[in-house]
Every structure is written in C-alpha cells, then in structure tokens.
Design an enzyme around this catalytic site. Sequence first.
Site, PDB file in Angstrom:
ATOM      1  N   GLN A 286       0.908  -1.107   0.129  1.00 31.15           N
ATOM      2  CA  GLN A 286      -0.073  -0.054   0.082  1.00 31.15           C
ATOM      3  C   GLN A 286       0.941   1.389   0.051  1.00 31.15           C
ATOM      4  O   GLN A 286       1.921   1.320   0.761  1.00 31.15           O
ATOM      5  CB  GLN A 286      -1.052   0.016   1.273  1.00 31.15           C
ATOM      6  CG  GLN A 286      -2.082  -0.989   1.112  1.00 31.15           C
ATOM      7  CD  GLN A 286      -3.067  -0.879   0.320  1.00 31.15           C
ATOM      8  OE1 GLN A 286      -3.026   0.567  -0.286  1.00 31.15           O
ATOM      9  NE2 GLN A 286      -4.328  -1.344   0.118  1.00 31.15           N
ATOM     10  N   CYS A 411     -11.312  -0.050  -3.284  1.00 29.17           N
ATOM     11  CA  CYS A 411     -10.677   1.052  -3.613  1.00 29.17           C
ATOM     12  C   CYS A 411     -11.550   1.693  -4.974  1.00 29.17           C
ATOM     13  O   CYS A 411     -11.013   2.575  -5.551  1.00 29.17           O
ATOM     14  CB  CYS A 411      -9.236   0.954  -4.321  1.00 29.17           C
ATOM     15  SG  CYS A 411      -9.191  -0.524  -5.644  1.00 29.17           S
TER      16      CYS A 411
END
Length: 457
Positions: A286, A411
């Site tokens: 990430q 996302c």
Amino acid sequence: MSYIVNRNDRLNVFVEDLTHDGSGVAKVDGYPLFIPGALPGEEVEIQVGKTLKKYGFARLVKITKASPDRVEPPCHVFSECGGCQMQHLSYEGQLVQKRKTVRDVIDRVGKLPHVPVHPVKGMKDPWRYRNKSQIPFAEQDGKVVSGFYRTRTHHIVDTDVCLIQSNEADDLMTALKMELHNMGVDAYDERTNLGMLRHLIVRKGRATGEIMVILVTRKKKFTQQDAVIELIKRVVPEVTSIMQNVNSEKTNVIFGDYTVPLYGKSFIVDSIGDINFEISARSFYQINPEQTEVLYGQALEYAQLTGNESVIDAYCGIGTISLFLAQKAKEVYGVEIVPEAIADAKRNAELNNIDNAFFEAGPAEVVIPNWYAEGKRFDVLVVDPPRKGCDEELLNTILEYKPKRVVYVSCNPGTLARDLRILEDGGYRTQEIQPVDMFPHSSHVECVALLEREMSN
C-alpha cells in the site's frame, strides 16, 4: 424549447457536483458539462469545448463566485500534472466531497439509501505520504526531463518537487536530471525506443526509514553505472538497496521481467502496526502506510474476531490484511492468483512468526470450494479486490457457502456498490460503510463495508 449547447459557446453556469476525476459538473437544460478546475457551489464562466450526445466538456474561463472551500494549490504544476486532482479544494472540503461520492454511488448503484456511510477518516498531515514514487525520465526538446504525466497523455510535466512524495524522491529526481548528460547517460525516448533511463522508482519504509531505489533501464549494461550508484548514495545516504530493472520493450508498461541488485539488499522492510513486511522491487504494498493502518484496523474491527474464528482473505496479495487478521483470529486462509505474491505472503508470515496464516495460489472461486470440500468451515470472509471489483464467480461462491460475515475493502466505490447489491440480493445485509482517505488531493477514496448474512438464509 431546450437550449442546444454548441462548441465554443460562452456560458455562465452553476457547478453542482464533482466527477470521479475531480472535474466540476454543471448542467444546461439537463445537459452535463464537465469543467476541470471548477468546484461545487461555484458560479463560473466557461467556454464549451467538445460536445457529445449525452455530455460535453468545457474550459473554465472565470470564477464569478468562488466556493468557500477553494484554496490556492501549493504545487506549482498542479494545473498541468495529472497526479493530483483536488489541491484547489481545502482538505476538509475534499473529505466532505469524498463522502458524498460514496453516498451517491451507494444510493444510485447499490440502491442502499438506508446504509450508513460514515464521515471519511482523513490524515492529520495530508502531505508527503507516498512511500513509493514512479518517476518517468525522457528527452524533451533536447534536455532531460522528469516529473509526472499530464492528464491522459504521455507528455512529462517537468518538475523538481512533488508534495505528496518523499523528500528523498525529490532529491534523487533532481540530481539525476542534472547529472545524466554529464555522465553520458541518455534518458529514454519512447518514440524511437532509444535512450537508457526510463523510470526512477523510490520506495521508503515509513517505520524503518529504509530506502530502495530502482533504475528501470532499456538495457542491462549502461555507461557510468558505478558513477550513477555513487551519485544515489551521495544524494540519499540512507539508501539500503539499489536495484536495476531492464525493460527493452517499446511499451508504456513500467517494469520488464529482469531485475538485479546493484547495491545492498534486494528488499526493504516496513511495518504496519506490529506486522513487518519485506518489500521487494516489484512487491505490491500500500502506498500510504499511515492510512493503511487505519484501513486495516477498520477491517479488523468489522471482522469482530474473538480468537475462535476461521477467516478467508480473498485477493490476499502479499498477506498484509491476512497477517493483521491472524493476530485476532483462530486461523486465516489467504488466496491470491499471483504465485509470486503468495510466496511473499508465506515469507512475511515467517518473518513475523505467525503460524496460523496459510496461503494458496489460484483463483479464489476455485480454491475456496476446495477448502470447503476438505472439510474446512469459515466464519468471516474478507475481500480486497482490484478496481474492477469482485469476480462474478467469487460473489457466487460467497453466496453458495454463506460465511456469516463479509468485510469488503474497496478502492472503487462504483464496483463496491455493484457488488453490495449482488450480495444483498443473495441474502446479506450491509450494516455500514467507512470511507478512508488513502490518497489525499486525488479523487480516489477507499471504503470498508460490513455485511452480515440474514439468519434465515
């Protein structure tokens, strides 16, 4: 009679909304016009550009009445660069807008107006948050340039500073740009497929401070390789790994298949919470570790683990969520279609002495039924799919095997809403949705949704 919008028309309009990419939306007799740079609540003068059957595009000419949330973008190339879309909107305004984006799509696509969408969890300091920078280099007008691509183009906006990446990435970008020609190293020209340096990639461990630099080159051997290595070490003394990736193809894909260490280790270490991760040149990890801890903490809270649960982590990647969950679960089974990611996940479990997390490579819709066929039973299923959302086969698998609780990390609010609707129609009930701001100053927003199965199903 309805007004017909034509190219080059100059109009005064009221901006109602923002698109997913940060453009203002105004409507003329119901015809939407997308206006880069305009903000909701503003009265603006525009010049119409391209017009299509159902919508058009316009240029912002003048702001007649500004939004109270409008701010001066601190980045000097904001209007040209495609990296950020919302620096002209105050950070508080960004969080409000991102919640509205989620709320709107959950209502419109998911048909779930009763489901709570909480205020977005943002950052205290929404700058310099990226732990990975991918910086293209090129020859433009006889000089070396580096920076970021203009929106929807492959033209590099030349800059020495990016306010959302690390200072080390800025320093290296500038130093290499200044010194390459002196060293006799050419930047890449994608039109001719000539030149050497294609991309500079800088990865930084937030918790450890370790730094990896990756040089993506057109050929394995390049002039002044040792001098380039010494330059990197001089500019960023904290560097612990310098890697070379070779991409000789005429393509806009960043990485090639061949990666070799030039200096130091072939990985860096970072941590999220109490879990350490080895990050190699091509590992997925990430981008915003501070907010990743918030995101995964929310997933852990929604999983409601007591230590007795068996959990599936679909799309497990290198095991980031799996290892977070393993701290509280009886056991976690991670599945991921990319074998290299599964190898990383197993290594990360060993690195953290976690022995209740198990990983298998393959399609989730194939592996999960195999686990059930072996007699395994699961209480909670966590999914963290790519932007396209869950595969239809995986959603069908969830509905067939009916884990009590599903935690959906997303996302893309649009595909989240679509998949929630499918799971709702199959007997699950969405309890709540928590948006998290992983990418300040961009239009992206991540969410964690909690679903529970109705007991009658």
